[in-house]
Design a protein around this motif. Structure first.
Motif, mmCIF file in Angstrom:
data_model
loop_
_atom_site.group_PDB
_atom_site.id
_atom_site.type_symbol
_atom_site.label_atom_id
_atom_site.label_comp_id
_atom_site.label_asym_id
_atom_site.label_seq_id
_atom_site.Cartn_x
_atom_site.Cartn_y
_atom_site.Cartn_z
ATOM 1 N N VAL A 198 0.864 -1.180 0.000
ATOM 2 C CA VAL A 198 0.000 0.000 0.000
ATOM 3 C C VAL A 198 0.897 1.226 0.000
ATOM 4 C CG1 VAL A 198 -1.883 -1.188 1.171
ATOM 5 C CG2 VAL A 198 -0.171 0.048 2.531
ATOM 6 N N ALA A 234 -4.989 -0.691 3.192
ATOM 7 C CA ALA A 234 -4.511 0.663 2.953
ATOM 8 C C ALA A 234 -5.022 1.635 4.004
ATOM 9 C CB ALA A 234 -4.929 1.122 1.557
ATOM 10 N N SER A 258 -3.548 4.345 -0.749
ATOM 11 C CA SER A 258 -4.164 3.614 -1.859
ATOM 12 C C SER A 258 -3.575 2.220 -1.897
ATOM 13 C CB SER A 258 -3.902 4.330 -3.193
ATOM 14 O OG SER A 258 -2.513 4.300 -3.506
ATOM 15 N N ALA A 289 -0.471 4.162 -7.934
ATOM 16 C CA ALA A 289 -0.908 4.084 -6.535
ATOM 17 C C ALA A 289 -0.503 5.325 -5.759
ATOM 18 C CB ALA A 289 -0.322 2.834 -5.876
ATOM 19 N N GLU A 306 -2.912 8.140 -6.588
ATOM 20 C CA GLU A 306 -4.192 7.936 -5.910
ATOM 21 C C GLU A 306 -4.079 8.294 -4.423
ATOM 22 O OE1 GLU A 306 -5.654 4.054 -6.565
ATOM 23 O OE2 GLU A 306 -5.890 4.275 -8.731
ATOM 24 N N ALA A 307 -2.968 7.903 -3.791
ATOM 25 C CA ALA A 307 -2.779 8.231 -2.372
ATOM 26 C C ALA A 307 -2.689 9.739 -2.187
ATOM 27 C CB ALA A 307 -1.509 7.549 -1.838
ATOM 28 N N CYS A 333 -6.133 11.136 -2.539
ATOM 29 C CA CYS A 333 -6.887 10.811 -1.316
ATOM 30 C C CYS A 333 -6.515 11.767 -0.182
ATOM 31 C CB CYS A 333 -6.612 9.364 -0.907
ATOM 32 S SG CYS A 333 -7.475 8.844 0.596
ATOM 33 N N SER A 349 -8.123 5.548 3.189
ATOM 34 C CA SER A 349 -7.739 5.148 1.829
ATOM 35 C C SER A 349 -8.753 5.677 0.836
ATOM 36 C CB SER A 349 -7.649 3.630 1.734
ATOM 37 O OG SER A 349 -8.949 3.058 1.878
ATOM 38 N N THR A 350 -8.384 5.652 -0.424
ATOM 39 C CA THR A 350 -9.296 6.102 -1.484
ATOM 40 C C THR A 350 -10.575 5.287 -1.477
ATOM 41 O OG1 THR A 350 -7.370 6.711 -2.817
ATOM 42 C CG2 THR A 350 -9.465 6.521 -3.962
ATOM 43 N N ALA A 351 -10.438 3.990 -1.266
ATOM 44 C CA ALA A 351 -11.617 3.125 -1.276
ATOM 45 C C ALA A 351 -12.593 3.496 -0.176
ATOM 46 C CB ALA A 351 -11.197 1.662 -1.134
ATOM 47 N N GLY A 372 -10.883 13.038 -6.328
ATOM 48 C CA GLY A 372 -9.601 12.651 -6.908
ATOM 49 C C GLY A 372 -9.526 13.036 -8.357
#
Length: 639
Positions: free
Chosen positions: A421, A471, A495, A507, A510-511, A514, A529-531, A541
């Motif tokens: 992660v 993550a 991420s 990744a 994305e992090a 986020c 985390s993004t999720a 994002g």
């Protein structure tokens, strides 16, 4: 004329040591026998000569007795070693030799400039025994001042002396009348006075003055001998103490040398702080703690509770200021420093005091500990740079040779094909100063390497690549642990999980998005985390990543009139809408939040209705408006 009437009879009287009255016998017999006047005159002259001879013999016998007694006195004094015993023996013998009622001695006090009563024999008055005589006052003060003997048959009536109330009261309470005082002299220096006194009037003969002077002379020598003996004993005691100190110092120096050699060997063979603490306790005994700058334990030998943090800070500051180890209660503290930088402290508990050489051992151990910590930091920084360069290559540069990257990672104990992660930390965690920035990066490098990961600084962020699949959990752990180090809230966006070197760049972006989204959503100081942000997070994002045209159109059609109105007129309609939705549609609470009157909020919302349409508060329109407000704030974080 018979033999008994001749001068030979006086010789016979002298030979048998007859009493003086018996020498009148031959004259009485001659007169009874009717001898001539010439013959009687001859006998009278013979009697006078015989009595003079008898008196001379008597004086010689008395002098012989006195000399014998004086010899005995000297013999007694020679056998005494204690000064008090010497003084008591002198005074007692003086009283005995002169047949006095009282004998006593005063000694001169150079500091106070007077003479004080030291020893008495035959005295019954406590006041007399505590007398102090100013120089020149009374008979004794005069003897002490002049260094010459004085005698009086009746002291209370003798006007030669300077009488004082205190002296006369003491002499009167003791009942003394006749007093003889002679000086105790050492060379030309008078050290005191020796006295013989009677409680009735009596003259002191020259022979008695001479006798007391002789006794005083021997007494002065005996006093000086006792003093020298006492000084010799004191000197011997000091020499013995010095010898003991030298031996102890020699032993401590040997311990210090052995400790120095041992700690030098530890450094040369790559030993650690634990080895240093063990070496110190083996030499000095006791228990020892090695602490870092935050008071955290680096090593411990023995059972010793960690001191209070405030006590550590104060003691280490004192040790740094003095440049030495310091004692606080039962603990010894030695600051571990490198130049002006504080690296920690050694805390030692031992029974009793530490000799100077033993303190040097503790201080040398602190120096070696600082050296080892610097070595450890240098190695960690070098490894951190290597790890940071690898992560920077993975997330920021085009990947041309993935096999080479995998090989570099394997040498660092990192498997790039395992799930990882990416965690990005916000700018607020990195202070403006270089030392604080380096501290955060050093912490991140250590945090990641101990978990088999990597860390690097990138575009004002600190990014960590950590093995695992959670993550969000990793982001929250980093935010929590780094906040403890920096003392301020830390936001962390994450991420993943991802695997393989080619996926890490995506990744990281994305992090990073986020992390930006968390700030826009008002979740600073958290980790996620993004999720975990769902659709809003993905949308935010997208906005932060490139400013999508559809999103711009959405903002323009949803809240564009309100934004334009604020821009033209300098009003706060957008802020009012955010506050209104933020408090659940309460006018009163929105007014409090904006620090305005409720009527002002009402008027502003009426203006919003005019710009957006009357249905802007319906659920469908309200959701769009709130989402648009979030997106707008993300695009203009300072607005």
């Amino acid at each position: 004329m018979s033999v008994m009437s001749s001068p030979l009879e006086f010789l016979e009287l002298l030979a048998r040591e007859a009493a003086a009255v018996e020498f009148e016998g031959p004259l009485v017999a001659a007169r009874s026998a009717g001898l001539s006047a010439d013959r009687i005159a001859e006998l009278d002259q013979a009697k006078s000569v015989a009595l003079r001879v008898r008196a001379l013999l008597e004086r010689r016998r008395r002098r012989e007795s006195e000399l014998l007694s004086l010899y005995d006195t000297v013999s007694d004094l020679a056998g005494l070693r204690d000064l008090d015993d010497v003084l008591r023996a002198i005074v007692h013998r003086a009283r005995h030799l002169l047949g006095a009622d009282v004998a006593y001695m005063t000694l001169n006090d150079a500091e106070r400039g007077d003479t004080y009563m030291r020893v008495t024999d035959g005295s019954v008055s406590a006041r007399f025994q505590q007398l102090r005589l100013p120089m020149g006052a009374g008979l004794g003060g005069l003897v002490a001042q002049s260094g010459a003997p004085y005698v009086t048959a009746n002291y209370p009536q003798d006007e030669r002396f300077h009488h004082t109330r205190e002296i006369d009261a003491g002499v009167g309470e003791e009942g003394l009348v006749a007093i003889l005082g002679v000086p105790l002299r050492l060379g030309s220096t008078s050290i005191g006075v020796l006295y013989a006194a009677n409680r009735s009037a009596r003259p002191f003969a020259r022979e008695e003055v001479a006798l007391l002077l002789s006794l005083a002379a021997h007494a002065a020598v005996a006093i000086d001998t006792a003093r020298l003996l006492a000084e010799t004993r004191a000197a011997l005691a000091e020499l013995s103490s010095a010898n003991t100190t030298i031996r102890a110092h020699s032993a401590s120096v040997e311990r210090a040398a052995a400790a120095h050699d041992r700690m030098t060997a530890l450094v040369l063979r790559g030993g650690g702080v634990e080895d240093v603490t063990a070496a110190v306790t083996e030499v000095l005994g006791g228990t020892l703690l090695a602490l870092d700058t935050e008071g955290r334990l680096l090593a411990r030998v023995g059972e010793l509770d960690e001191p209070d943090r405030a006590d550590i800070v104060e003691a280490v500051a004192a040790s740094r200021t003095e440049g030495r180890s310091v004692r606080r209660g039962e603990l010894w503290y030695a600051a571990v420093v490198a130049g002006a930088e504080n690296l920690g402290a050694l805390v030692l508990h031992t029974e009793g005091e530490l000799a100077d050489a033993d303190q040097r051992i503790l201080e040398r151990a602190a120096l070696v500990t600082a050296l080892l910590l610097l070595f450890r930091r240098t190695v960690a920084e070098a490894e951190g740079r290597v790890r940071g360069e690898l992560l920077d290559d993975l997330i920021a540069r085009p990947l041309r040779d993935t096999d080479a990257l995998r090989g570099r990672a394997r040498r660092l104990g990192v498997d790039l094909d395992a799930p990882h992660v990416l965690v990005a930390v916000d700018d607020d965690a990195i202070a403006a100063t270089g030392s604080a920035r380096q501290r955060v990066l050093s912490w991140a490098t250590t945090y990641a390497s101990t978990r088999g990961g990597l860390a690097a600084a990138r575009d004002g962020r600190v990014v960590l690549m950590l093995p695992g699949q959670d993550a969000g959990g990793s982001a929250r752990a980093v935010a929590r642990d780094l906040a403890r180090v920096t003392g301020r809230p830390v936001t962390a966006g994450a991420s993943g999980p991802v695997a393989g070197p080619t996926s890490l760049a995506t990744a990281f972006r994305e992090a990073d998005r986020c992390l930006t989204a968390l700030g826009a959503l008002g979740r600073a100081g958290q980790g996620a985390s993004t999720a975990e942000l769902g659709f809003v997070g993905l949308l935010l994002g997208t906005v932060s990543g490139g400013g999508d045209a559809d999103v711009s159109r959405f903002l323009a059609t949803t809240i564009g009139p309100v934004v334009d109105y604020d821009a033209r007129r300098g009003t706060a309609l957008v802020r009012t809408l955010e506050s209104y939705f933020g408090v659940g549609g309460s006018l009163a609470r929105a007014a409090e939040l904006l620090h305005v009157h409720v009527n002002t909020v009402t008027q502003r919302l009426e203006r919003v209705g005019q710009l957006l349409g009357a249905d802007w508060q319906k659920p469908e329109r309200a959701l769009e408006v709130q989402l648009a407000l979030r997106l707008h704030r993300l695009r203009t974080p300072g607005g």
